[in-house]
Every structure is written in structure tokens, then in C-alpha cells.
Design a protein around this motif. Structure first.
Motif, short mmCIF file in Angstrom:
data_model
loop_
_atom_site.label_atom_id
_atom_site.label_comp_id
_atom_site.label_asym_id
_atom_site.label_seq_id
_atom_site.Cartn_x
_atom_site.Cartn_y
_atom_site.Cartn_z
N LEU A 137 -37.13 1.81 -8.35
CA LEU A 137 -37.00 2.99 -7.49
C LEU A 137 -37.94 2.94 -6.31
O LEU A 137 -37.69 3.55 -5.27
CB LEU A 137 -37.38 4.24 -8.28
CG LEU A 137 -36.44 4.64 -9.38
CD1 LEU A 137 -36.99 5.86 -10.08
CD2 LEU A 137 -35.09 4.92 -8.76
N LYS B 297 0.84 -1.20 0.00
CA LYS B 297 0.00 0.00 0.00
C LYS B 297 0.88 1.26 0.00
O LYS B 297 0.68 2.17 -0.80
CB LYS B 297 -0.90 -0.03 1.25
CG LYS B 297 -1.95 1.00 1.28
CD LYS B 297 -3.17 0.55 2.09
CE LYS B 297 -4.17 1.70 2.19
NZ LYS B 297 -3.85 2.61 3.33
N ILE B 298 1.85 1.26 0.89
CA ILE B 298 2.71 2.44 0.99
C ILE B 298 3.53 2.62 -0.29
O ILE B 298 3.60 3.70 -0.86
CB ILE B 298 3.65 2.32 2.22
CG1 ILE B 298 2.81 2.38 3.49
CG2 ILE B 298 4.72 3.38 2.20
CD1 ILE B 298 3.56 1.98 4.74
N GLU C 244 1.38 3.93 -3.14
CA GLU C 244 1.03 5.35 -3.00
C GLU C 244 2.21 6.25 -3.33
O GLU C 244 2.05 7.30 -3.94
CB GLU C 244 0.50 5.64 -1.59
CG GLU C 244 -0.92 5.14 -1.42
CD GLU C 244 -1.46 5.38 -0.02
OE1 GLU C 244 -0.78 6.02 0.80
OE2 GLU C 244 -2.58 4.90 0.26
N ILE C 245 3.38 5.83 -2.90
CA ILE C 245 4.57 6.63 -3.22
C ILE C 245 4.79 6.66 -4.73
O ILE C 245 4.96 7.72 -5.32
CB ILE C 245 5.82 6.06 -2.50
CG1 ILE C 245 5.71 6.31 -1.00
CG2 ILE C 245 7.10 6.67 -3.07
CD1 ILE C 245 6.82 5.68 -0.17
N ARG D 217 -36.91 1.92 -13.49
CA ARG D 217 -37.83 2.90 -12.88
C ARG D 217 -38.65 2.25 -11.77
O ARG D 217 -38.81 2.82 -10.70
CB ARG D 217 -38.78 3.47 -13.95
CG ARG D 217 -38.17 4.54 -14.80
CD ARG D 217 -39.23 5.23 -15.65
NE ARG D 217 -39.68 4.43 -16.77
CZ ARG D 217 -39.05 4.33 -17.94
NH1 ARG D 217 -37.93 5.00 -18.12
NH2 ARG D 217 -39.51 3.57 -18.91
N LYS E 82 14.14 15.11 -7.78
CA LYS E 82 14.73 15.54 -6.51
C LYS E 82 14.07 14.91 -5.29
O LYS E 82 14.42 15.22 -4.16
CB LYS E 82 14.64 17.06 -6.40
CG LYS E 82 15.58 17.76 -7.36
CD LYS E 82 15.48 19.24 -7.16
CE LYS E 82 16.50 19.97 -8.02
NZ LYS E 82 16.31 21.42 -7.90
N ALA E 83 13.04 14.07 -5.51
CA ALA E 83 12.36 13.44 -4.38
C ALA E 83 13.10 12.19 -3.98
O ALA E 83 13.49 11.37 -4.82
CB ALA E 83 10.93 13.10 -4.76
N LYS E 84 13.30 12.04 -2.69
CA LYS E 84 14.02 10.88 -2.19
C LYS E 84 13.25 10.31 -1.01
O LYS E 84 13.16 10.94 0.04
CB LYS E 84 15.42 11.32 -1.76
CG LYS E 84 16.35 10.19 -1.40
CD LYS E 84 17.75 10.73 -1.21
CE LYS E 84 18.28 10.32 0.16
NZ LYS E 84 19.56 10.97 0.46
N PHE E 85 12.66 9.12 -1.20
CA PHE E 85 11.95 8.46 -0.11
C PHE E 85 12.83 7.36 0.46
O PHE E 85 13.62 6.75 -0.27
CB PHE E 85 10.68 7.78 -0.63
CG PHE E 85 9.55 8.70 -0.88
CD1 PHE E 85 8.66 9.01 0.13
CD2 PHE E 85 9.35 9.26 -2.13
CE1 PHE E 85 7.59 9.85 -0.10
CE2 PHE E 85 8.28 10.11 -2.36
CZ PHE E 85 7.40 10.41 -1.34
N SER E 86 12.60 7.10 1.73
CA SER E 86 13.30 5.98 2.34
C SER E 86 12.29 5.20 3.16
O SER E 86 11.63 5.76 4.03
CB SER E 86 14.43 6.56 3.19
OG SER E 86 14.94 5.58 4.04
N ILE E 87 12.07 3.92 2.86
CA ILE E 87 11.14 3.11 3.65
C ILE E 87 11.81 1.80 4.03
O ILE E 87 12.76 1.36 3.38
CB ILE E 87 9.79 2.84 2.93
CG1 ILE E 87 10.01 2.16 1.58
CG2 ILE E 87 9.00 4.11 2.73
CD1 ILE E 87 8.71 1.82 0.86
N ARG F 4 2.56 8.99 -6.76
CA ARG F 4 2.78 10.43 -6.66
C ARG F 4 4.14 10.90 -7.19
O ARG F 4 4.45 12.08 -7.12
CB ARG F 4 2.68 10.86 -5.19
CG ARG F 4 1.32 10.67 -4.59
CD ARG F 4 0.31 11.65 -5.15
NE ARG F 4 -0.95 11.50 -4.46
CZ ARG F 4 -1.23 12.08 -3.31
NH1 ARG F 4 -0.38 12.89 -2.75
NH2 ARG F 4 -2.39 11.87 -2.73
N ARG G 12 -37.56 -0.22 -1.33
CA ARG G 12 -36.55 0.01 -0.31
C ARG G 12 -35.88 -1.32 -0.03
O ARG G 12 -36.50 -2.38 -0.18
CB ARG G 12 -37.19 0.57 0.98
CG ARG G 12 -37.57 2.02 0.89
CD ARG G 12 -36.34 2.94 0.92
NE ARG G 12 -36.60 4.22 0.29
CZ ARG G 12 -36.38 4.48 -1.00
NH1 ARG G 12 -35.90 3.55 -1.81
NH2 ARG G 12 -36.63 5.66 -1.50
N PRO H 170 7.06 12.08 -9.74
CA PRO H 170 7.01 12.77 -11.04
C PRO H 170 7.13 11.73 -12.16
O PRO H 170 7.63 10.63 -11.96
CB PRO H 170 8.23 13.69 -11.01
CG PRO H 170 8.71 13.73 -9.60
CD PRO H 170 8.23 12.48 -8.93
#
Lengths: 369, 369
Positions: free
Chosen positions: B272, B72-73, B76-77, B269, B102-107, B80, B275, B82
Motif C-alpha cells: 500500500l 460485437k453487434i 449485443e443483440i 499491506r 415479438k422482437a425483430k432485428f435486421s442487420i 438482450r 506508488r 428474451p
């Protein structure tokens, strides 16, 4: 009552008044919408006692009258009718037949006499805006109202008219959003607090065209918005709004000019590492024309640099990324200016003319870290 | 491990394997996806023990290796980042750096050694279908599987191969859906029950192109779907499927030819007025080339007539409208034929060639009413 109208016209009008039908209420009559046919035409009305909407439907009146129908059921039926002429007729017990082509529905209505009518408002000296301007200014400010009902004033927006200038202001204790609009005419000074919920609903109904106008009338307790074939009446929030001008210092120690899209994407990426339960700030290090964003959470860490133009002192400051994102998303400029004073003072995102000002409080961080 | 690939390629592959990541699990390792880089390329894998998916990513391998990352993580990374080249590298503790512009993630990752590998399946004598055909046949049948796990067999679909014919069958106790496909080649007879969940996930991944093929391999316990750069392995449901042929009578007392779109809109119709709590049927009166639909619920009533061509006796019969709508929505013909026997016997919607058969049980109604 018996009327005939086109399904698309009817659906359009039903969708407008639906915005004033409460999701939950202890007064079952408020779950209804009123159809009223008389010599001034066919009119739909809904009213949740805070917000009331009236709109006209094009059509033919065969027999004048009025009926109250459950708004949810009626709107679902209308939505599914074929694209053709719809006939709606009620008998003396308010049993209502809805006929379109070969489909014939029958639902039980009510007289509508107990339905609370909209407050009478004298239509004098309206504030006139284009639909576009009103829709935009709502979008650009309404995100920073508070949804905490215990502080009623924060759930609304201040509309402040001074001569030919309208300022729209919202705040939630962590930030302030201000938009300034120059009006075509001069008006008497006025300050009213309009519920954020009303503004949200109105902005959904507004066509947003620059060529269509909205007339806004104010009384002590109500505001009335008139546009197209629709009238929206809302209660105002009573009380004195916060004095925000004294918080709007124009001093600064650091000024940053940064590409808006780059900054927004960078913060959006950083916010991925935040779980709703832990409120980790992003940390900005502004130094030597470099903007370094850092975040460090239980999920992981991220660091990103952005080239900027800067003036003044270097600074390290923390923010809740959501507040920065909310403001950046409603600014249309390609580059934005951010003004900072120190790590404990609010930052300002504003343009030269101060047509917008977004004040955001920082989050305390241990600068040593 | 160190690899480089384009963000769009990586995201595409991550989205494919995500389909096999369980929403809830007691085995935390299954919440991971595996990135493996070796001499056969870069491969992503996920596996929820019933369904496993493997797919390749285009890219360069700088250093071979393997890592397990929270799916999941990681997804998501990646979403997002570029649109540019992404570099993924792990150190000896499986701390993983994801760098893009220039984005640097660390997991923090894991070794992936405890990750359950996909079952080995011998690739012999595949059943070959176009992606289009497989995607369509799933859409046209999967709605009538049961979601009640207490009867496992009903949660799957029967794939029955006889010479050059494939029949796909699902049923839930109220209805049966059958689609027949003529294959290009002849095959050995085979019957397998494939979990509906797997089929739903596969149909989301299939491109649906007529020119791309899917190879399906079967063993006693598993099926393997191979298409594009992806391999999906699923467990089969064990047991004997229902003998449905004896339910498929071709006798009838009444035959109705009706415009499909008109019938579907009319039932939509009518529904509708239902319920969720009250299960009111729609009542059909078929007589003198007229099809009259009636419904009467606590909300209101509706009546609609449709012109039809009919053969045989008049009939009054009740149905759960959902079952009729589900079947009609996946039939592409402009007119459909409905075959009826009596108010207590199932109706059949089928074409001349019986390329589709939808059997629907009626609801008991008091015909006198």
C-alpha cells in the motif's frame, strides 16, 4: 492523540467521510481527513467546501488530540489491516503510527488547524424522513439532473415542502422528474435546491432502512442531514428554480396502459442499434391497441410490437430511448400509463395519484417517413 | 440460411467465440463471426489469425448456409433477446433477420467467403488433461509471462512433455514459474511454446470440471484444444525456449517455513505504501525464527513481524512485493517453504515434491542500511 478502535468500525466511518474528499483540489489540506478525539468522542471529518461529512467512530481515547491524514493513503491502510483492534497515535510532529496486531505503519500527518471546519447550523425544526424514503426519492429523480455546470440550477434538485407534502424535482432541458411524498407532519413552506452531487453521495451512505430516520435542517445557504452517527452538510444552490407547474398539463389525446417490463426490455433491445455518435430516435406507432416500436440506424433495424390498452387517438412519435429507459427503470409499478398529446408535445408517464410524473420531450421525426 | 435455436444456447456459444474476435484489426472481416449451418450442425467461428475458435450450437436447421455478422453487434443483440427461441435467417444479400418473440432485428451481413478458415490439424495422439487441471495450471503460471512483445518467447508458456510428466513454465526476466503435472499415460517427448494470450482465453472458456476432459493436439506450428463442443486452434510461438534447468539449484543457505496467508496479507499491506512511480522493495530480515518485513517509502513506513520456523543462516534480502504476492496467491498450501542463498541470488518457493517452483530474483538493497 492516541485512540483505539476496531478495524471494522474505523473502516466503516472512513468510507463514509471519503465521499467528501475531493478527487482533485488546489488545496492539499482538503485531501486529508481529520481524526479528532475529545470529550465528545472520536470523530472523522472531510470537507470539499461544497459537501462536508462528519461521523463518529466507536473506540477508546487514551489521549485527546487531532490530526489530519491523507485520506486516500489512510483509507487504503485501514482497509488492509487485520480484523482486530487498531491503535492510532501521533507524536508532536504529527507522525502517526497505526498499529494492528503485528503490523505497524508510520505515516506523516499534519496539524489539521488549517482544515476548514463545517459551517455551524442551528438544529431547529427538522424535516424528518425515513432513510428508505430519502434514498428512494434520490434514486428516482437524480438521473435527470444536468451535468452541465454552466447552468448551476439544473445540476441540483428542488426540494419543495408544502404543509405535509414534499415534492422532489429534477430537470435537464429534455425531461422533468417529479416525485411527491406525503409527510407525517405539517411543515412551513420551503423551497431549496440541493446539489445533485451531494444527493448522490448521501444516497450511498444511507442505510436505506425504513425504521431509521434522517433529520434535515435548512438555512438560507446550507442543508444539514443527520442520520445514524453521521452529519452531512451541503451548500445549497442559489437562485430561483424553474416554474414547472405550468408545464404539467393533464390534458391528453392518447392514453396508453402498457406492461412496464415488456416496454423497458423492448427499448433496451432497440437501443443496441444506436452508436453514441448518431442520435437516432425510436419511433412509436400507437394504434388499435398495438404499440409498435421501430428503429433504423446505420447498424440495422428493429421492429417490435407490444399489446396495450389505449384510449383516444392514434399517434406516431419519436423519443430518445435513454430518457424513456431512465424513467421506466425507477418506476416500480407493473403497468404504467403514458399520456400523449401530439408528436411535438411532451409525453407524461404518471400514476393516478401523481406520486410520480416523468415528463419527456419527443424528438422531431418526419412523420411521413 | 435459416436456423432456430434457444437464446441461452446461442448466447453461450457466441460468448465462447467472442474470445477470438480481435479488438482492433486492419481486416474488417475478422470483426465478424461466422454462422454456418450444414449437415454437421450449426457452428460459430471466429479467428484473429493467431487464435481461432469454433463451437457448436444446438438448434434446428431449416435452410443450410453461411453468413458473417459483426461479432460485437450480433452478440449485443443476442444478449438482450428474451429467453426464448431465436430464429436467424438471411436473404441472398446477406441481410439477416433475427427474430425472437415479438422482437425483430435486421442487420447487414456478409458472405463470409473471405473469412480465413482455421488451419487443418490432424487429430492424432492427443495429450489428455482434465479441464480442471488445465485451467488451474494456466492460472498458476500465466501471471509471469512477459507482455513485452519485443521478446516473443517470453509472451508464451512452455509446455514440456516427458513420458508421463507435463511441465508448464513461464518467465519474464525477473522470475520463473514452474508447475509439474503427472499424466495418466506416457507420451512422446514434446516441447511447445503456447501464446499466453491464447491460454488466458482458453482458461476463460474451460468449465474447470474435473470430470470433463481436454484433448490437445500438436503440429509444428499449431496446437488444437478440443473440449465440450468447442475447438480452439492457436499458433505456436517459434524458437527455442530458455534452458531453465541450470538455474534451478537446490542448494540453499536459509530455509523458511511460513504461514502463507499471514505472509501474503503482510506483503499486501506493505505494498500500500508503494506508488507506481517509485519501485521501493520490501526488505526481509530473517533471523532467530522471526521474519521481519520492512518498507520505507515517500508515503510512510511499515514494519511487521511473523513467527516462522527456519533453518540455516540469517539473511537480509529485498524483493519487489508484487512478485512474491503473485506466486503466493496461486499456491494453495497452508504453509510454504522459502529457500534463500544470499541477498543477490534468487529465492525459491517450492514444495517437497517440486510440483511447484517459483523462482524470484531479489532487488539489490544496501544491506548496511
Amino acid at each position: 492523540m492516541k485512540i483505539k478502535c476496531q478495524k471494522s468500525d474505523l473502516l466503516n466511518s472512513v468510507n463514509i467521510v471519503l465521499k467528501a474528499v475531493p478527487a482533485k483540489t488546489t488545496m492539499p489540506i482538503l485531501e486529508c481527513l481529520i481524526i479528532e478525539a475529545n470529550d465528545s468522542g472520536i470523530k472523522l471529518t472531510a470537507n470539499d467546501m461544497e459537501l462536508g461529512i462528519e461521523t463518529k467512530v466507536k473506540g477508546n481515547i487514551i489521549e485527546e488530540g487531532m490530526v489530519a491524514l491523507n485520506a486516500k493513503i489512510f483509507s487504503e491502510i485501514v482497509r488492509r489491516l487485520p480484523e482486530n483492534e487498531v491503535s492510532i497515535s501521533t507524536d508532536e510532529n504529527y507522525v502517526t503510527e497505526i498499529i494492528c496486531e503485528k503490523a505497524k505503519f508510520s505515516i506523516v500527518g499534519r496539524s489539521g488547524e488549517e482544515f476548514p471546519s463545517l459551517p455551524e447550523i442551528e438544529k431547529e425544526n427538522p424535516l424528518i424522513l425515513s432513510q428508505f424514503t430519502l434514498k428512494e426519492v434520490i434514486r428516482q429523480t437524480v438521473f435527470s439532473i444536468s451535468d452541465n455546470e454552466s447552468n448551476k440550477i439544473m445540476t441540483g434538485e428542488l426540494f419543495e415542502i408544502k404543509k405535509n407534502e414534499l415534492r422532489v424535482i429534477s430537470l435537464d432541458g429534455h425531461r422533468i422528474s417529479i416525485r411527491k411524498i406525503t409527510l407525517k407532519d405539517e411543515y412551513d413552506d420551503k423551497k431549496v435546491i440541493i446539489p445533485g452531487k451531494t444527493l448522490n453521495e448521501i444516497s450511498k451512505i444511507l442505510s436505506g432502512e425504513t425504521s431509521s430516520l434522517v433529520n434535515i435542517y435548512f438555512t438560507d445557504k446550507h442543508a444539514l442531514f443527520e442520520f445514524d452517527d453521521t452529519v452531512v452538510v451541503t451548500r445549497l444552490i442559489e437562485g430561483e428554480y424553474y416554474r414547472i407547474d405550468q408545464m404539467l398539463s393533464s390534458d391528453y389525446e392518447t392514453k396508453v396502459k402498457i406492461n412496464k417490463k415488456e416496454l423497458l426490455s423492448c427499448i433496451e433491445r432497440a437501443s443496441l442499434l444506436i452508436r453514441e455518435t448518431d442520435k437516432k430516435p425510436i419511433i412509436l406507432r400507437i394504434k388499435d391497441n398495438n404499440f409498435e416500436l421501430n428503429i433504423n440506424t446505420s447498424i440495422g433495424s428493429m421492429k417490435e410490437d407490444i399489446d396495450i390498452e389505449m384510449e383516444g387517438k392514434e399517434i406516431v412519435i419519436g423519443f430518445n430511448p435513454k430518457y424513456l429507459m431512465d424513467a421506466l427503470r425507477v418506476i416500480d409499478d407493473e403497468t404504467v400509463d403514458i399520456y400523449l398529446i401530439n408528436p411535438k408535445a411532451p409525453c407524461f408517464i404518471r400514476d393516478e395519484e401523481q406520486s410520480y410524473i416523468y415528463l419527456i420531450l419527443p424528438v422531431n421525426i418526419n412523420v411521413a417517413s
